[in-house]
Design a protein around this motif. Structure first.
Motif, PDB file in Angstrom:
ATOM      1  N   GLY A 172     -73.322  31.238   8.404  1.00 43.32           N
ATOM      2  CA  GLY A 172     -72.726  29.919   8.558  1.00 43.32           C
ATOM      3  C   GLY A 172     -71.301  29.995   9.056  1.00 43.32           C
ATOM      4  N   LEU A 173     -70.557  30.958   8.541  1.00 45.43           N
ATOM      5  CA  LEU A 173     -69.179  31.165   8.973  1.00 45.43           C
ATOM      6  C   LEU A 173     -69.132  31.494  10.466  1.00 45.43           C
ATOM      7  CD1 LEU A 173     -66.232  31.420   7.923  1.00 45.43           C
ATOM      8  CD2 LEU A 173     -66.715  33.838   7.566  1.00 45.43           C
ATOM      9  N   SER A 174     -69.971  32.397  10.880  1.00 51.22           N
ATOM     10  CA  SER A 174     -70.026  32.781  12.293  1.00 51.22           C
ATOM     11  C   SER A 174     -70.467  31.618  13.172  1.00 51.22           C
ATOM     12  CB  SER A 174     -70.988  33.961  12.457  1.00 51.22           C
ATOM     13  OG  SER A 174     -71.122  34.314  13.798  1.00 51.22           O
ATOM     14  N   ALA A 175     -71.493  30.900  12.734  1.00 54.33           N
ATOM     15  CA  ALA A 175     -71.992  29.753  13.503  1.00 54.33           C
ATOM     16  C   ALA A 175     -70.921  28.681  13.620  1.00 54.33           C
ATOM     17  CB  ALA A 175     -73.250  29.178  12.843  1.00 54.33           C
ATOM     18  N   PHE A 176     -70.209  28.426  12.520  1.00 59.12           N
ATOM     19  CA  PHE A 176     -69.184  27.385  12.567  1.00 59.12           C
ATOM     20  C   PHE A 176     -68.044  27.775  13.498  1.00 59.12           C
ATOM     21  CE2 PHE A 176     -65.227  25.399  11.412  1.00 59.12           C
ATOM     22  CZ  PHE A 176     -65.578  24.077  11.639  1.00 59.12           C
ATOM     23  N   GLU A 177     -67.640  29.012  13.500  1.00 58.00           N
ATOM     24  CA  GLU A 177     -66.533  29.425  14.363  1.00 58.00           C
ATOM     25  C   GLU A 177     -66.863  29.173  15.831  1.00 58.00           C
ATOM     26  OE1 GLU A 177     -65.764  33.387  12.885  1.00 58.00           O
ATOM     27  OE2 GLU A 177     -64.306  32.608  11.417  1.00 58.00           O
ATOM     28  N   GLY A 178     -68.104  29.439  16.245  1.00 56.19           N
ATOM     29  CA  GLY A 178     -68.523  29.136  17.614  1.00 56.19           C
ATOM     30  C   GLY A 178     -68.566  27.638  17.868  1.00 56.19           C
ATOM     31  N   LEU A 179     -69.120  26.900  16.903  1.00 56.60           N
ATOM     32  CA  LEU A 179     -69.178  25.437  17.015  1.00 56.60           C
ATOM     33  C   LEU A 179     -67.776  24.838  17.102  1.00 56.60           C
ATOM     34  CD1 LEU A 179     -71.721  23.939  14.436  1.00 56.60           C
ATOM     35  CD2 LEU A 179     -71.475  23.310  16.822  1.00 56.60           C
ATOM     36  N   ALA A 180     -66.871  25.315  16.264  1.00 55.03           N
ATOM     37  CA  ALA A 180     -65.516  24.763  16.222  1.00 55.03           C
ATOM     38  C   ALA A 180     -64.791  24.989  17.541  1.00 55.03           C
ATOM     39  CB  ALA A 180     -64.730  25.376  15.060  1.00 55.03           C
TER      40      ALA A 180
END
Length: 144
Positions: free
Chosen positions: A103-111
């Motif tokens: 989730g952390l990795s996915a959010f960083e790309g999304l952000a």
């Protein structure tokens, strides 16, 4: 009503229009480019800011949504492996939620993509415009 009062009302309507338009474009961007929703993004952003996790009640308060709405979004994120729930050691009624490493990795790309899209939406504003607008909004919001 005074002329100034009418102008303030028109400004309010214009401000709402800009906000709704930008939010609509961001919703569509997240849906089309990332297969996600703005509420999911908002939950992940809140959890990103509080890496150690938060209670579901705190998450609801942070997002200004009902516990039920937050729970629905967290359920889906958990099913996708992006967040995890863990019980409190002190109070078994309390559940903490946090981003998983995925989730952390996915959010960083999304952000990063979200920031680029916001930048695109407001590319017509230069630094001086942003300074003036920020100052005005701070005055309206009590300096926040």
């Amino acid at each position: 009503m005074s002329a100034l009062s009418k102008r303030r009302l028109k400004m309010w309507i214009r401000l709402l229009g800009v906000t709704r338009s930008a939010e609509g474009e961001l919703r569509e961007f997240l849906r089309v480019k990332h297969g996600t929703t703005l509420p999911r993004f908002d939950v992940m952003a809140a959890l990103y800011r509080r890496r150690d996790g938060v209670t579901m009640s705190d998450l609801s308060r942070m997002l200004l949504v009902s516990n039920g709405n937050a729970t629905t979004v967290v359920d889906r994120l958990e099913a996708d492996g992006l967040v995890r729930r863990s019980p409190s050691d002190v109070d078994r009624r309390t559940v903490y939620v946090a981003l998983t490493p995925e989730g952390l990795s996915a959010f960083e790309g999304l952000a990063a993509d979200h920031e680029a899209e916001v930048d695109r939406l407001f590319e017509g504003l230069d630094e001086a415009d942003l300074d003036r607008l920020t100052d005005i909004l701070k005055r309206l919001g009590g300096g926040q």
